[in-house]
Scaffold this motif. Sequence first.
Motif, PDB file in Angstrom:
ATOM      1  N   ASN A   1      54.582  31.722  17.530  1.00 50.99           N
ATOM      2  CA  ASN A   1      54.758  30.708  16.505  1.00 50.99           C
ATOM      3  C   ASN A   1      56.163  30.746  15.931  1.00 50.99           C
ATOM      4  O   ASN A   1      56.370  30.759  14.723  1.00 50.99           O
ATOM      5  CB  ASN A   1      53.712  30.904  15.391  1.00 50.99           C
ATOM      6  CG  ASN A   1      53.519  29.618  14.616  1.00 50.99           C
ATOM      7  OD1 ASN A   1      53.910  28.557  15.085  1.00 50.99           O
ATOM      8  ND2 ASN A   1      52.976  29.722  13.423  1.00 50.99           N
TER       9      ASN A   1
ATOM     10  N   LYS B   1      64.278  20.674  14.441  1.00 49.20           N
ATOM     11  CA  LYS B   1      64.041  19.455  15.241  1.00 49.20           C
ATOM     12  C   LYS B   1      65.082  19.230  16.326  1.00 49.20           C
ATOM     13  O   LYS B   1      64.823  18.518  17.281  1.00 49.20           O
ATOM     14  CB  LYS B   1      63.905  18.232  14.340  1.00 49.20           C
ATOM     15  CG  LYS B   1      65.145  17.790  13.581  1.00 49.20           C
ATOM     16  CD  LYS B   1      64.777  16.545  12.792  1.00 49.20           C
ATOM     17  CE  LYS B   1      65.846  16.018  11.882  1.00 49.20           C
ATOM     18  NZ  LYS B   1      67.240  16.339  12.080  1.00 49.20           N
TER      19      LYS B   1
ATOM     20  N   GLU C   1      52.963  24.456  24.531  1.00 47.91           N
ATOM     21  CA  GLU C   1      52.937  24.771  23.101  1.00 47.91           C
ATOM     22  C   GLU C   1      54.109  24.102  22.390  1.00 47.91           C
ATOM     23  O   GLU C   1      53.954  23.516  21.310  1.00 47.91           O
ATOM     24  CB  GLU C   1      52.969  26.302  22.931  1.00 47.91           C
ATOM     25  CG  GLU C   1      52.996  26.801  21.499  1.00 47.91           C
ATOM     26  CD  GLU C   1      51.730  26.458  20.706  1.00 47.91           C
ATOM     27  OE1 GLU C   1      50.764  25.953  21.293  1.00 47.91           O
ATOM     28  OE2 GLU C   1      51.749  26.651  19.467  1.00 47.91           O
TER      29      GLU C   1
ATOM     30  N   ARG D   1      53.411  20.455  22.205  1.00 47.31           N
ATOM     31  CA  ARG D   1      52.394  20.176  21.191  1.00 47.31           C
ATOM     32  C   ARG D   1      53.011  20.079  19.812  1.00 47.31           C
ATOM     33  O   ARG D   1      52.581  19.309  18.961  1.00 47.31           O
ATOM     34  CB  ARG D   1      51.328  21.286  21.232  1.00 47.31           C
ATOM     35  CG  ARG D   1      50.042  20.984  20.490  1.00 47.31           C
ATOM     36  CD  ARG D   1      49.165  22.218  20.400  1.00 47.31           C
ATOM     37  NE  ARG D   1      49.810  23.330  19.713  1.00 47.31           N
ATOM     38  CZ  ARG D   1      49.993  23.424  18.409  1.00 47.31           C
ATOM     39  NH1 ARG D   1      49.559  22.462  17.617  1.00 47.31           N
ATOM     40  NH2 ARG D   1      50.611  24.465  17.869  1.00 47.31           N
ATOM     41  N   LYS D   2      54.064  20.900  19.608  1.00 44.89           N
ATOM     42  CA  LYS D   2      54.709  20.880  18.285  1.00 44.89           C
ATOM     43  C   LYS D   2      55.734  19.748  18.178  1.00 44.89           C
ATOM     44  O   LYS D   2      56.457  19.655  17.202  1.00 44.89           O
ATOM     45  CB  LYS D   2      55.416  22.215  18.051  1.00 44.89           C
ATOM     46  CG  LYS D   2      54.469  23.383  17.849  1.00 44.89           C
ATOM     47  CD  LYS D   2      55.277  24.649  17.659  1.00 44.89           C
ATOM     48  CE  LYS D   2      54.370  25.815  17.326  1.00 44.89           C
ATOM     49  NZ  LYS D   2      55.088  27.094  17.453  1.00 44.89           N
TER      50      LYS D   2
END
Length: 612
Positions: A339, A344, A366, A369-370
């Motif tokens: 995590n 951005k 992953e 997905r973010k």
Amino acid sequence: MGYLGRRQAKGILLEGLRHLEYRGYDSTGIATWEGTDFSVVRAVGHLDALIEKIGDLEICGTAGIGHTRWATHGAITEGNAHPHRSCDGKVVIVHNGVVENFLQIGTFLGAQNYRSSSETDSEVLANLIAYHCAKEDGAGGHSAFLEGVRRALLHVRGAYGIVAMHVDFPGEMVGARNSSPLILGIGDGEFFFSSDTAGFASHAKDAIFLNDGEMAHLVGGDFSICTLSRERVEAARRAVEWREALVEKNGYAHFMLKEIYEQPTTLRNAMRGRFSPDGSGTHFGGLQMSTRELLQIDRIVFCACGSARFACAIGEYLIERIARIPVEVEYASEFRYRNAPLDKNTLVVAVSQSGETIDTLSALLEAKRKGFRVMAITNGVGSSIAREADGGIYQHAGPEIGVAATKTFTSQVCLMAMLAIHLGRLRDLSCEDGTEMVDALQRLPSLVEEALELDDAVRSVAEKYAHCDHMFFLGRQSMFPVAMEGALKLKEVAYVHADGYAAAEMKHGPIALIGKDCPAFFLACDGRMLEKIQSNVQEVRARGARIVVAVCGDDRGVSSVADDVLILPRSHDITQALISTIAVQLFAYHMGVLRGCNVDCPRNLAKSVTVE
Ligand code: M6R
């Protein structure tokens, strides 16, 4: 592998498994439909053991499945080898991947009198399919077999690429995938399943790459594809390319050696058409990012495993230096669960020669997905990673059959240098410096050819160290990842315990291991660090270690304190790490051969690691 058609399945399955051997395995098996029942033959060891066991047995049938197993759940035994048959005898299945909830499913099935005889998660899946098929009545227009498989898979957590057959549905075959590749091959009135097109490329004209959650159903000389929620899928076909010369040894003793020697060509292929017309920069067709978007990148995170991660580590040095963008290199398997906070403007890049490594694929998913933009660098055209990424760069290195990455590693390193130049030219890299770097890249294939001429010299050095069971590889700056790659290669193909370290780190602990039985291989090709590395050589030598050094050009006396010296061609800083890699690849190869190891298929290793 799966085959359903008009020809005898046995030979086609065995040939397909032969072409999949490079993926690494420890047991094999096939099952064919003989008209009234399945014939199942399995063997521990390599394909030849299975062929010997089949011997003169009449294994007939025009439908069959086959498998090479890389053990996860349960020891390497015949009982744990695939195909697995359900306890009621109805279903046979081959399975790649891991069923994570197999214990819970097994407990449930045990209560219904469906019991496993092996230690595998795969047999549980065969039983689960048999259980659901037994409950199906075929109502609703779907094949009861397909519906049974579908219902079973709805209960599975984990990764699978499966092919299954059922006694009561002899003309049918079902394949399904989730996180583990499965490809449907389409021939002339015949169908194939394989986890790699190499399994059927000599027979099939077209291929359909299944997506996660899709099932392919073969029946009545036709096929259909649907999702686990029963939606029909109109999948795109791709033409299958069969390039036999690329999967033969062509006179070389091993695939690994052939692939080491192919590197001048694979580097040319990686660079072809990617230099800008003015010769001061590079460009890539598949990035799918505008100049504006490329300029917005303020951090790059590479996710990869094994050798690919070391290629990224070289990329880190190059991109930070040339493009001045901060780079982090992550173990893909850790990144997924860590995590890590990203902002951005972070670009996540998944690097994988196969494009199927599940740890890398999961890291990519992953990040996606973010909401991050994800790029791939891969040799696997149409692979899962290529398809999931927003854009990317293909390596064009051709099939790599040796389990140890060689030509795919250097082509990744080459692309890292090209990416650094591309990003650099959009920022502060001058036209003059860009031109100098592009020139260096264009000279690279011939310098690699020159480096390969060291082959005999490297073999002579390896002869002196072949008895050693421990070894350090040491380097500084971009030579440090080369040292790690050298150590990994030696571990993989020669079974020598080896460690790759930043040379200056030795005195912070590992130097305690140094002694006459633990030699050190120094990569001393970074011109700016020669004086520093000379001190590191002295420190290790003073503790009795024998020293091999790889140097190039003026080595400022480093070679004078070494026992063995390999002189590599001198090149521009951005290509020196790649050229130095040739020395450690050849060294590992010769050490492996001298120690009697199977350098193409090292024990316990798989080429495509599709389990977490
Ligand atoms: O296919 P990938 O590049 O994702 O594979 C990653 C590693 O499994 C791979 O590099 C492995 O370390 C090789 N055996 C190295 O020789």
